[in-house]
Design an enzyme around this catalytic site. Structure first.
Site, PDB file in Angstrom:
ATOM      1  N   GLU A  73      58.152  39.140  65.767  1.00 35.23           N
ATOM      2  CA  GLU A  73      56.698  39.037  65.573  1.00 35.23           C
ATOM      3  C   GLU A  73      56.372  38.114  64.407  1.00 35.23           C
ATOM      4  OE1 GLU A  73      52.451  39.996  65.311  1.00 35.23           O
ATOM      5  OE2 GLU A  73      53.933  39.655  66.877  1.00 35.23           O
ATOM      6  N   GLU A  89      52.691  30.292  65.811  1.00 34.60           N
ATOM      7  CA  GLU A  89      51.374  30.222  66.450  1.00 34.60           C
ATOM      8  C   GLU A  89      50.331  29.515  65.600  1.00 34.60           C
ATOM      9  OE1 GLU A  89      50.376  33.896  69.348  1.00 34.60           O
ATOM     10  OE2 GLU A  89      50.795  34.477  67.281  1.00 34.60           O
ATOM     11  N   ARG A 107      31.968  48.854  70.720  1.00 33.96           N
ATOM     12  CA  ARG A 107      33.104  49.541  70.122  1.00 33.96           C
ATOM     13  C   ARG A 107      33.614  50.677  71.009  1.00 33.96           C
ATOM     14  NH1 ARG A 107      33.236  49.800  64.103  1.00 33.96           N
ATOM     15  NH2 ARG A 107      32.395  47.844  63.365  1.00 33.96           N
ATOM     16  N   ASN A 158      33.103  56.896  59.852  1.00 37.80           N
ATOM     17  CA  ASN A 158      34.062  56.151  60.656  1.00 37.80           C
ATOM     18  C   ASN A 158      35.383  56.157  59.920  1.00 37.80           C
ATOM     19  OD1 ASN A 158      35.380  54.396  62.423  1.00 37.80           O
ATOM     20  ND2 ASN A 158      34.565  52.567  61.425  1.00 37.80           N
ATOM     21  N   GLY A 159      36.453  56.616  60.579  1.00 35.48           N
ATOM     22  CA  GLY A 159      37.753  56.647  59.926  1.00 35.48           C
ATOM     23  C   GLY A 159      38.442  57.978  60.144  1.00 35.48           C
ATOM     24  N   HIS A 195      77.034  34.998  64.649  1.00 35.69           N
ATOM     25  CA  HIS A 195      77.317  34.527  66.003  1.00 35.69           C
ATOM     26  C   HIS A 195      76.551  33.256  66.346  1.00 35.69           C
ATOM     27  CE1 HIS A 195      79.610  38.167  66.866  1.00 35.69           C
ATOM     28  NE2 HIS A 195      78.657  38.833  66.240  1.00 35.69           N
ATOM     29  N   CYS A 216      34.240  54.132  65.874  1.00 37.50           N
ATOM     30  CA  CYS A 216      32.893  54.639  65.593  1.00 37.50           C
ATOM     31  C   CYS A 216      32.013  53.533  65.006  1.00 37.50           C
ATOM     32  CB  CYS A 216      32.962  55.799  64.607  1.00 37.50           C
ATOM     33  SG  CYS A 216      33.961  57.188  65.189  1.00 37.50           S
ATOM     34  N   LYS A 254      54.169  34.701  64.866  1.00 38.85           N
ATOM     35  CA  LYS A 254      52.918  34.458  64.153  1.00 38.85           C
ATOM     36  C   LYS A 254      52.980  33.145  63.379  1.00 38.85           C
ATOM     37  CE  LYS A 254      50.306  37.798  65.297  1.00 38.85           C
ATOM     38  NZ  LYS A 254      51.064  37.861  66.566  1.00 38.85           N
ATOM     39  N   TRP A 262      33.653  58.057  68.911  1.00 39.40           N
ATOM     40  CA  TRP A 262      34.765  58.276  69.823  1.00 39.40           C
ATOM     41  C   TRP A 262      35.281  59.686  69.572  1.00 39.40           C
ATOM     42  CZ3 TRP A 262      36.993  56.700  74.013  1.00 39.40           C
ATOM     43  CH2 TRP A 262      36.889  55.361  74.425  1.00 39.40           C
ATOM     44  N   LYS A 278      42.908  33.367  73.648  1.00 37.67           N
ATOM     45  CA  LYS A 278      43.020  34.779  73.300  1.00 37.67           C
ATOM     46  C   LYS A 278      43.592  35.600  74.441  1.00 37.67           C
ATOM     47  CE  LYS A 278      42.619  38.310  70.659  1.00 37.67           C
ATOM     48  NZ  LYS A 278      43.566  38.454  69.540  1.00 37.67           N
TER      49      LYS A 278
END
Length: 607
Positions: free
Chosen positions: A479, A486, A27, A98-99, A502, A2, A483, A74, A602
């Site tokens: 992940e 990256e 948005r 919004n939320g 192992h 929103c 990160k 939305w 990106k």
């Protein structure tokens, strides 16, 4: 996601509000509306569909008034109709939001018992009715707002106007961003700098828990404890308005702090808080009959898919094969008749994932894509899509888009489990209740920023780092390592904790930090045992856990950071946030280009 805009001005507010809403169209939205104070009374214009419909409504019936609020919505709780479009309100108050208000059902029942009459299906109206009840009880707006905010659970940004209070707008935020713009004889509020760019370059960003009384004379800002505070007014560059960083040093830092709002906005699409049920849109396959699912993606999106595999297999008992898109397309595996695929992407334009999609379509698999850009190639070529409401993500290293993908996959797993009869109604309600708490728990994780920054100072000196996890936390270990590689350029590897013996345990010495994801639960003792083996060989254990797991880990870990206590199904979502935040702080300490790390783009649109 929103969009919110507000004006306290001298001339008609409606044209400025409409322009602000146009700048928030990126948005995504399916309805819009504006409310102003006309001769001291609230009038609204709302429309389903695109802003052109709202503009036509305003042209047909002019909306005067110099104080007003606007919103693009939305449809996430309640159909995308004019009745459910914001602004919501009563004769005394109108607001845009919004939320997600997590306790809206509880508030609604309480307020209806007190005689408040609801008109919409949205969670937002509970806030309007709560404010109205306080106003009806004799409170002034500046008394009613903090009283109402104290009752709200969840993430939100809200802008409010009140009957009889021309020239006054009150704004508040918790979890969702909100900015105040300082003009020449006028004041503004907006979801971000983009909405305010045509109006002013002088912007202050409300901090977590702030609320503000905005008038022609400026803004009086109060913190979460209702104490007057000052927030810095900054000069923003108009050229960067579309993707402003606000008070943050980097886009990645800003996007990390958007986790709560993004999770709330995404979950609202697929989760009905009142019934504690998952509400999936029509799917291109029947989960009760599909023989096998193939999950494929690239980068962090692939790791989200790995977590989804754990969830879908455990909750819905559907066999799942997960593969990196660049491998799937060349491996050309046999595909089962009647099978289906789930593809995951932030941009929806990733070349390898698109190629995998086309291979799967050729193999007569039904394709469901989880994407952040509904107009993308992947969305257009899939049989159906589920959108992550993450908004623009400018930092190359994916952050909020990753947790939004996890949120969608969690909803899918629960929906599949219900369809296959592997999940009781009671268990579904328990799991969705945990998901409803994720946005507020994400905000609590971000409160550990100082501890994570201190941990980063240790990790920044390392040449190699290991991340360990078990079960659905294993992909989160991957992940964390990704990160760190990256954006800080430190060599890092993620491993399943049980694999330490192992081979990887040979790497352990006092110079190698071991970042452990070890919440309490069924796999805690096994993971803790693996960590003790590493500690016995000189490993420096740095653990993320919860209050229940912390005492045992403190006996041998160098650092223990305590996260909110949650169930094992939602733990991967929350544990993704601190490993991303850790990588960010390490990169800052090392002085790398956080938002644009070397050699990376990106969206990878070529092989």
């Amino acid at each position: 996601m929103c969009g919110i805009v507000g004006v306290v001005g001298q001339g008609d507010a409606a044209p400025l509000l409409l322009e602000g809403l146009r700048r928030l169209e990126y948005r995504g939205y399916d309805s819009a509306g504006i409310a102003t104070l006309v001769n001291g009374h609230i009038e609204r214009r709302r429309a389903e569909g695109k802003l052109g419909n709202l503009a036509a409504s305003l042209e047909a019936r002019a909306l005067p008034g110099s104080t007003g609020i606007g919103h693009t919505r939305w449809a996430t709780h309640g159909a995308p109709t004019e009745r459910n479009a914001h602004p919501h309100g009563t004769a005394r108050v109108s607001l845009v939001h919004n939320g997600i208000i997590e306790n809206h059902a509880e508030l609604r029942a309480e307020l209806e018992a007190k005689g408040q009459e609801f008109e919409t299906e949205t969670d937002t109206e509970a806030v309007a009715q709560l404010l109205d009840w306080h106003l009806r009880s004799g409170m002034a707006p500046e008394e009613a707002v903090p009283a109402a905010l104290a009752r709200l659970h969840g993430a939100f940004a809200i802008a409010m106007i009140f009957t009889g209070h021309r020239g006054t707008l009150i704004a508040a935020r918790r979890g969702s961003p909100l900015a105040i713009g300082y003009g020449e004889g006028e004041m503004y509020v907006g979801s971000d700098a983009l909405a305010l760019a045509p109006l002013t370059r002088r912007i202050a960003y409300l901090e977590e828990g702030d609320w503000a009384v905005v008038t022609l004379d400026g803004a009086r800002i109060f913190d979460a404890a209702n104490r007057p505070v000052t927030r810095e007014v900054r000069l923003t560059a108009l050229s960067g308005a579309a993707v402003g960083k606000g008070n943050y040093r980097h886009f990645m830092e800003k996007e990390l702090h958007e986790h709560p709002a993004v999770l709330g906005d995404t979950l609202r699409q697929y989760l009905d808080p009142s019934s504690r049920a998952i509400a999936l849109p029509p799917l291109p396959f029947d989960p009760a009959r599909v023989p096998r699912l193939t999950v494929s993606a690239c980068g962090s999106a692939y790791l989200a898919g790995l977590v989804g595999r754990y969830w879908i297999e455990r909750i819905a008992r559907i066999p799942v094969e997960a593969d990196v898109a660049s491998e799937l397309r060349y491996r050309d595996p046999p595909l089962p008749e009647g099978g289906a695929a789930i593809l995951v992407s932030q941009s929806g334009e990733t070349a390898d994932t698109l190629a995998a999609l086309r291979l799967l379509r050729k193999g007569r698999q039904s394709v469901l894509s989880v994407v952040n850009v509904p107009e993308s190639s992947m969305a257009r070529e899939s049989d159906a899509t589920l959108q992550t409401v993450a908004g623009p993500e400018i930092g190359v290293a994916s952050t909020k888009a990753f947790t939004a993908q996890l949120a969608v996959l969690a909803c899918l797993a629960i929906g599949f489990g219900r369809a296959r009869g592997t999940l009781s109604g009671e268990t579904e309600r328990a799991l969705t209740a945990e998901l409803l708490e994720v946005p507020s728990n994400a905000a609590l994780v971000l409160e550990q920023d100082a501890e994570i920054r201190a941990l980063a100072a240790e990790v920044a000196r390392a040449r190699d780092v290991l991340f360990l996890g078990r079960g659905a936390l294993y992909p989160i270990a991957l992940e964390g390592a990704l990160k760190l590689k990256e954006i800080s350029y430190i060599h890092a590897e993620g491993y399943a904790a049980g694999e330490m013996k192992h081979g990887p345990i040979a790497l352990i010495d006092s110079n190698v930090p071991v970042i452990a994801l070890c919440p309490s639960g069924p796999l805690f003792e096994k993971t803790a045992s693996n960590l003790q083996e590493a500690a016995a060989r000189g490993g420096r254990i740095m653990a993320f856990t919860d209050a229940e797991g912390a005492p045992a880990l403190r006996r041998f870990a160098e650092r223990v950071i305590v996260l909110p206590q949650v169930g094992p199904e939602v733990a991967p979502i929350l544990h993704a946030i601190p490993v991303q935040l850790l990588a960010y702080h390490v990169a800052v300490l090392k002085g790398t280009d956080v938002d644009q790390p070397r050699n990376l783009a990106k969206s990878v649109t070529v092989e």
